[in-house]
Write a protein that holds these residues in place. Structure first.
Motif, mmCIF file in Angstrom:
data_model
loop_
_atom_site.group_PDB
_atom_site.id
_atom_site.type_symbol
_atom_site.label_atom_id
_atom_site.label_comp_id
_atom_site.label_asym_id
_atom_site.label_seq_id
_atom_site.Cartn_x
_atom_site.Cartn_y
_atom_site.Cartn_z
ATOM 1 N N SER A 14 0.808 -1.124 0.010
ATOM 2 C CA SER A 14 0.088 0.200 -0.146
ATOM 3 C C SER A 14 0.897 1.114 0.065
ATOM 4 C CB SER A 14 -0.905 0.032 1.327
ATOM 5 O OG SER A 14 -1.847 -1.189 1.172
ATOM 6 N N ILE A 16 1.315 5.443 0.381
ATOM 7 C CA ILE A 16 0.545 6.742 1.168
ATOM 8 C C ILE A 16 0.631 7.660 0.264
ATOM 9 C CG2 ILE A 16 1.279 5.609 3.313
ATOM 10 C CD1 ILE A 16 3.489 7.938 3.271
ATOM 11 N N GLY A 17 -0.343 8.562 0.354
ATOM 12 C CA GLY A 17 -0.367 9.969 -0.329
ATOM 13 C C GLY A 17 0.279 10.985 0.558
ATOM 14 N N GLU A 22 -5.248 13.797 2.773
ATOM 15 C CA GLU A 22 -5.985 12.663 1.909
ATOM 16 C C GLU A 22 -7.371 13.726 1.243
ATOM 17 O OE1 GLU A 22 -3.513 11.039 4.822
ATOM 18 O OE2 GLU A 22 -4.980 12.252 4.976
ATOM 19 N N HIS A 25 -6.386 15.376 -2.135
ATOM 20 C CA HIS A 25 -5.358 14.536 -3.200
ATOM 21 C C HIS A 25 -5.856 14.944 -4.565
ATOM 22 C CE1 HIS A 25 -3.707 11.051 -0.754
ATOM 23 N NE2 HIS A 25 -3.038 12.300 -0.310
ATOM 24 N N ILE A 85 -2.463 7.553 -7.053
ATOM 25 C CA ILE A 85 -2.759 7.910 -5.643
ATOM 26 C C ILE A 85 -3.522 8.962 -5.798
ATOM 27 C CG2 ILE A 85 -2.069 8.498 -3.624
ATOM 28 C CD1 ILE A 85 0.495 6.900 -4.123
ATOM 29 N N ASP A 89 -7.207 7.290 -6.321
ATOM 30 C CA ASP A 89 -7.192 6.937 -5.021
ATOM 31 C C ASP A 89 -6.905 5.364 -4.844
ATOM 32 O OD1 ASP A 89 -7.414 7.197 -2.327
ATOM 33 O OD2 ASP A 89 -9.416 6.421 -2.052
ATOM 34 N N HIS A 91 -4.302 2.946 -4.134
ATOM 35 C CA HIS A 91 -2.828 2.774 -3.101
ATOM 36 C C HIS A 91 -2.378 1.392 -3.087
ATOM 37 C CE1 HIS A 91 -4.042 6.771 -1.107
ATOM 38 N NE2 HIS A 91 -4.970 6.548 -1.602
ATOM 39 N N SER A 178 5.302 7.181 -2.437
ATOM 40 C CA SER A 178 4.421 7.082 -3.395
ATOM 41 C C SER A 178 5.073 6.174 -4.544
ATOM 42 C CB SER A 178 4.059 8.391 -4.062
ATOM 43 O OG SER A 178 3.566 9.408 -2.923
#
Length: 317
Positions: A14, A16-17, A22, A25, A85, A89, A91, A178
């Motif tokens: 996974s 992360i942003g 979030e 984004h 991401i 969205d 991930h 990322s």
């Protein structure tokens, strides 16, 4: 998540942003997309200029084309996961895709470091042995130096994906960046990772550390030669030709060193700073290198003016 599902043949990772942002984004994706477009467009333009302009068919510009090609590869390697991401969205990434991305990122980073060394050697010969420049830096030499940079990176870093494939992953498998990064993935592996960690350190010492030393020694020799010849205007003009390369070296190594330091003190580092530096590491270099050469190199500026003037004339007709 159970250990059984995480130690399966197809573990998922996974990304992360940007922690704490979030909900924004989608808006953050706009500047990221623009930066990627500028990076890709700038490096493609440099490749077109070096290929089409006869006065740029010189060793230093061949190395610049190699640098642009490497930067283009870096941008295209990280773009899918970063924009996935922020745009969709998404991930998650599978093990094989993550290992492939990791291999290309690390190999291209090593190649870029090697190309910077070749460019330092080019400037060293041009300033310290100008009469022998055409004899030393032939087309064959350029090909050999570029090929050596590629082979070194590919050979040294090829074992890394195989090392990671031998380990089970038995945690949340949340990556700190990322994109897939070897130290980050190694931290998620279960079992004894001592050998893999040591091998990664050896790769860093054999590539980036050695390259930095060679570049420093080259510029010490260049500065000594210029000072020995006196403060003549032509000597300082010769030294000015190194400005583009020095800026490129700083743009490449400063984020790299900063990210390495942050990895060392990751527990005390702000997640926002960590994410920002990790994105800057692989985004800013491909973005800034074309801008540096466009602003500092008179030959590139002349080629740009010529190309756009010709296009305006054709459009006017």
């Amino acid at each position: 998540m159970s250990a059984v599902s995480n130690t399966s043949d197809w573990p998922m990772f996974s990304f992360i942003g940007i922690p704490g942002l979030e909900s924004a984004h989608m808006w953050i994706s706009i500047p990221f997309c623009l930066l990627y477009l500028v990076a890709v467009g700038g490096n493609v333009l440099l490749l077109v200029l070096v290929r089409s302009e006869q006065n740029l068919h010189e060793p230093q510009y061949y190395f610049l084309a190699m640098l642009a090609l490497t930067d283009l590869g870096l941008s295209l390697s990280t773009m899918p996961s970063v924009l996935a991401i922020f745009w969709f969205d998404v991930h998650h990434i599978g093990l094989d895709a993550c290992l492939a991305q990791m291999f290309f990122i690390h190999t291209l980073s090593s190649v870029e470091s090697g190309v910077l060394v070749a460019m330092a050697f080019d400037r060293l010969v041009a300033i310290c042995a100008p009469l022998n420049y055409s004899r030393i830096l032939t087309h064959c030499t350029v090909v050999c130096l570029s090929g050596a940079a590629f082979l070194r990176g590919a050979t040294l870093l090829a074992p890394l994906p195989f090392f990671l494939r031998t380990f089970p992953f038995c945690g949340a498998n949340v990556l700190s960046h990322s994109y897939c990064y070897y130290p980050d993935m190694l931290n998620l592996a279960c079992g004894d990772v001592t050998f893999s960690s040591v091998y990664g350190l050896v790769c860093v010492l054999c590539t980036f550390a050695v390259d930095v030393i060679f570049i420093l020694v080259s510029y010490m020799k260049i500065l000594g030669t210029v000072m020995k010849l006196g403060l003549q205007e032509r000597n300082w003009k010769s030294l000015h030709t190194c400005a583009c390369h020095l800026c490129t070296v700083l743009v490449f190594y400063l984020p790299l060193i900063s990210l390495a330091v942050l990895h060392r003190y990751s527990e005390e580092t702000s997640p926002l700073l960590y994410t920002t530096m990790s994105n800057a590491y692989l985004l800013m270099t491909p973005l800034l290198n074309p801008l540096v050469y466009s602003l500092k190199s008179r030959q590139i500026q002349a080629a740009l003016r010529k190309r756009f003037w010709v296009q305006r004339v054709i459009a006017g007709e």
